[in-house]
Design a protein around this motif. Sequence first.
Motif, PDB file in Angstrom:
ATOM      1  N   PRO A  14      -7.307  -3.708  -5.334  1.00  0.00           N
ATOM      2  CA  PRO A  14      -6.893  -4.020  -4.064  1.00  0.00           C
ATOM      3  C   PRO A  14      -6.553  -5.496  -3.672  1.00  0.00           C
ATOM      4  O   PRO A  14      -7.404  -6.283  -4.209  1.00  0.00           O
ATOM      5  N   ILE A  15      -5.601  -6.145  -3.005  1.00  0.00           N
ATOM      6  CA  ILE A  15      -5.159  -7.438  -2.690  1.00  0.00           C
ATOM      7  C   ILE A  15      -5.803  -7.480  -0.781  1.00  0.00           C
ATOM      8  O   ILE A  15      -5.351  -6.483  -0.320  1.00  0.00           O
ATOM      9  N   ARG A  16      -6.534  -8.379  -0.779  1.00  0.00           N
ATOM     10  CA  ARG A  16      -7.070  -8.508   0.771  1.00  0.00           C
ATOM     11  C   ARG A  16      -6.472  -9.886   1.269  1.00  0.00           C
ATOM     12  O   ARG A  16      -6.552 -10.773   0.555  1.00  0.00           O
ATOM     13  N   ASP A  17      -6.279 -10.017   2.553  1.00  0.00           N
ATOM     14  CA  ASP A  17      -5.900 -11.176   3.136  1.00  0.00           C
ATOM     15  C   ASP A  17      -7.120 -11.869   3.574  1.00  0.00           C
ATOM     16  O   ASP A  17      -8.412 -11.674   3.156  1.00  0.00           O
ATOM     17  N   SER A  18      -7.127 -13.055   4.187  1.00  0.00           N
ATOM     18  CA  SER A  18      -8.380 -14.029   4.598  1.00  0.00           C
ATOM     19  C   SER A  18      -9.382 -13.420   5.557  1.00  0.00           C
ATOM     20  O   SER A  18     -10.616 -13.668   5.658  1.00  0.00           O
ATOM     21  N   ARG A  27      -8.663  -7.744   5.314  1.00  0.00           N
ATOM     22  CA  ARG A  27      -8.059  -6.491   5.387  1.00  0.00           C
ATOM     23  C   ARG A  27      -7.014  -6.438   4.090  1.00  0.00           C
ATOM     24  O   ARG A  27      -6.556  -7.243   3.355  1.00  0.00           O
ATOM     25  N   ILE A  28      -7.054  -5.135   3.820  1.00  0.00           N
ATOM     26  CA  ILE A  28      -6.393  -4.897   2.513  1.00  0.00           C
ATOM     27  C   ILE A  28      -4.886  -4.644   2.758  1.00  0.00           C
ATOM     28  O   ILE A  28      -4.424  -4.004   3.636  1.00  0.00           O
ATOM     29  N   ILE A  29      -4.162  -5.627   2.049  1.00  0.00           N
ATOM     30  CA  ILE A  29      -2.634  -5.589   2.339  1.00  0.00           C
ATOM     31  C   ILE A  29      -1.723  -5.152   1.158  1.00  0.00           C
ATOM     32  O   ILE A  29      -0.490  -5.128   1.325  1.00  0.00           O
ATOM     33  N   LEU A  40       0.907  -1.331  -0.107  1.00  0.00           N
ATOM     34  CA  LEU A  40       0.160   0.081   0.143  1.00  0.00           C
ATOM     35  C   LEU A  40       0.968   1.308   0.062  1.00  0.00           C
ATOM     36  O   LEU A  40       0.342   2.294  -0.468  1.00  0.00           O
ATOM     37  N   ASP A  41       2.250   0.933   0.284  1.00  0.00           N
ATOM     38  CA  ASP A  41       2.849   2.294   0.348  1.00  0.00           C
ATOM     39  C   ASP A  41       3.761   2.352  -1.187  1.00  0.00           C
ATOM     40  O   ASP A  41       4.414   3.099  -1.162  1.00  0.00           O
ATOM     41  N   GLY A  42       3.346   1.503  -1.882  1.00  0.00           N
ATOM     42  CA  GLY A  42       4.132   1.554  -3.153  1.00  0.00           C
ATOM     43  C   GLY A  42       5.106   0.770  -3.667  1.00  0.00           C
ATOM     44  O   GLY A  42       5.773   0.802  -4.667  1.00  0.00           O
ATOM     45  N   ARG A  43       5.305  -0.089  -2.660  1.00  0.00           N
ATOM     46  CA  ARG A  43       6.747  -0.964  -2.924  1.00  0.00           C
ATOM     47  C   ARG A  43       6.282  -2.105  -3.549  1.00  0.00           C
ATOM     48  O   ARG A  43       5.359  -2.787  -3.402  1.00  0.00           O
ATOM     49  N   LEU A  47      -6.650   3.073  -3.131  1.00  0.00           N
ATOM     50  CA  LEU A  47      -6.564   1.822  -2.826  1.00  0.00           C
ATOM     51  C   LEU A  47      -6.411   1.654  -1.102  1.00  0.00           C
ATOM     52  O   LEU A  47      -7.035   0.471  -0.845  1.00  0.00           O
ATOM     53  N   ARG A  48      -5.921   2.413  -0.414  1.00  0.00           N
ATOM     54  CA  ARG A  48      -5.891   2.128   1.096  1.00  0.00           C
ATOM     55  C   ARG A  48      -7.518   2.261   1.714  1.00  0.00           C
ATOM     56  O   ARG A  48      -7.772   2.031   2.474  1.00  0.00           O
ATOM     57  N   ARG A  49      -8.379   3.049   0.563  1.00  0.00           N
ATOM     58  CA  ARG A  49      -9.717   3.263   1.058  1.00  0.00           C
ATOM     59  C   ARG A  49     -10.479   2.158   0.595  1.00  0.00           C
ATOM     60  O   ARG A  49     -11.629   1.869   0.852  1.00  0.00           O
ATOM     61  N   GLY A  50      -9.821   1.102  -0.190  1.00  0.00           N
ATOM     62  CA  GLY A  50     -10.277  -0.202  -0.701  1.00  0.00           C
ATOM     63  C   GLY A  50     -11.103   0.125  -1.943  1.00  0.00           C
ATOM     64  O   GLY A  50     -11.937  -0.687  -2.520  1.00  0.00           O
ATOM     65  N   GLU A  51     -10.655   1.122  -2.813  1.00  0.00           N
ATOM     66  CA  GLU A  51     -11.289   1.416  -4.084  1.00  0.00           C
ATOM     67  C   GLU A  51     -10.501   0.933  -5.246  1.00  0.00           C
ATOM     68  O   GLU A  51      -9.345   0.829  -5.179  1.00  0.00           O
TER      69      GLU A  51
END
Length: 561
Positions: free
Chosen positions: A171-175, A178-180, A96-99, A142-146
């Motif tokens: 966005p990619i979410r975990d189980s 949560r957006i990771i 989410l920080d662009g890495r 993306l951090r807001r889930g968009e």
Amino acid sequence: MTAVALWVVFGGLSGLFATIAFLIAIRAMQAPQLRIGEWLIAIAFIAPIGGAIIAIAWYSRRLGGAASQLEKGAESTARLAAIVESSQDAIIGKTLDGRITTWNAGAERMYGFTAAEAIGKPISMIVPKAGLVELGQILEGLRRGESTGRFETARLRKDGRTIVASVAITPIRDSTGRIIGASSIAHDVTEEKRVVEALALSEAKFRGLFESAADGIFVVEQQGLILDANPAGEALLGRDRSQLIGSRIEDLISAATPSSGSGFVEALTAGSLGANVYEGTAAAPDGRELRVQLSAQAVHRLGEDPRVVIIARNVTEQSEMQRKLLESERAASMGRLASFVAHEINTPLTNISLLASSIGRRSSDPEVQARLKKISAQGKIAAGITAELLKFARPRSTNLVETDLRDVVQAAADQAGVFRKPGVALRLDLGDDPLVLRIDPIRMNEVFVNLLKNAFEATANGEVGVQSETTDDAFLLTVSDTGSGIPSEVRKRLFEPFVSTKGKGEGTGLGLALSKSFVIGHGGDISVSSEVGRGSTFTVRLPRGAPTSPADLSSTRAGTH
């Protein structure tokens, strides 16, 4: 590993169970009737072991199912990884920080960076400076889930070249939901954009040429109905585009083509007429018949009916010029004939003059003397005309001399002074510096005599002046008067042979034609400006690099300049 350990325990307990059962069997053989206490002891040993064996067997079976599911999951993950790696599009994972966390082979091809060079680096490495604000907005969304729908943006390659990419980001979410991170799929559309832009540019150029063309252009369908027309076509036929569209071209323009048994347009689309140029006629807005030159080409597009592009050029004026040229050629032939006649008539004119002089000497009758004077005067007029005709037809050889133009103009003013009327002043403003050129002084003298003579004859009162001006590359001499001026219709033809502003019998109309021929022969030019009732100004321009040898001096005859 857990499954193996369970099977070891299961095997050990099974062996223990079998050993106890064997010992009980031996005891039973030694003492067929066991006491109840002994049976209870045996059961106490065997029951837990059997239960453990059953539990281990059940758990092992369940664990085997889980392992199978894990194997299937691993296969699915491997299959997905293979799809990502073999994709032609660039698929990139990032935090989410662009890495950058993942970088497939498509990304390597598209951006030029290897996975080792990209993973762990900020995604901004492939974003031009102008797109960094846009990138920050996307990461914030993306951090807001968009999710970001597919859009086109600029991206930067390793070699520094900017490309156009069509990108979709999700966005990619975990189980736990949560957006990771985020994944992006990008496709290089630089070439597609170039093709589209080139096509748009080509269309714009065609439309620009179509709209600005001086010739009328008509796009016609197979049956001859007009689909489009440019402004020149509207002007040619005197109708608006809205009026032309849907009309039959053959009702407006007729083409003189070889007989084809069908209409002009149908013959073109059928291929029975080539892409040639045809003559035709069209009706002008004012009802006049226009002569047009037509060129047409059938256009065949895949899956579409053929169309014909017709270019119509108005050649009415050109045809008129050709007619005038033929007339000019006939006039030239007449000029040659006139030259011949003038040459041949000189001998009888000389004889007439001699006979008149002889009669005059022998007769003292006043009436005879008066008539002889008239004969002599008319003979001189005829001789002057023949001299002009011969001068026009056969220019004499040239003699180039370093000459001061001021002397030429002064001599011409003295010669033409006899035509100056009492109320007319002569003003010469030739400056103090010499105007030296290598010229034929006799010819240039004739030029200024003609100009001054005409100026004096056109001016009843006022002034005739000659003024010089020096530029970097030429000498300019202007002869001006305050006379009657020259009408515009005469001024257009003033330097043509036999055109005169004087009355009948007062001139041959060859003076200005000869003058222009002489000036052009020196590499210069002569022009006129005039206003009726206010006078005229003739400007002679002679280049300072004038001819240096007789071969350079044109002997072009007047009327052919």
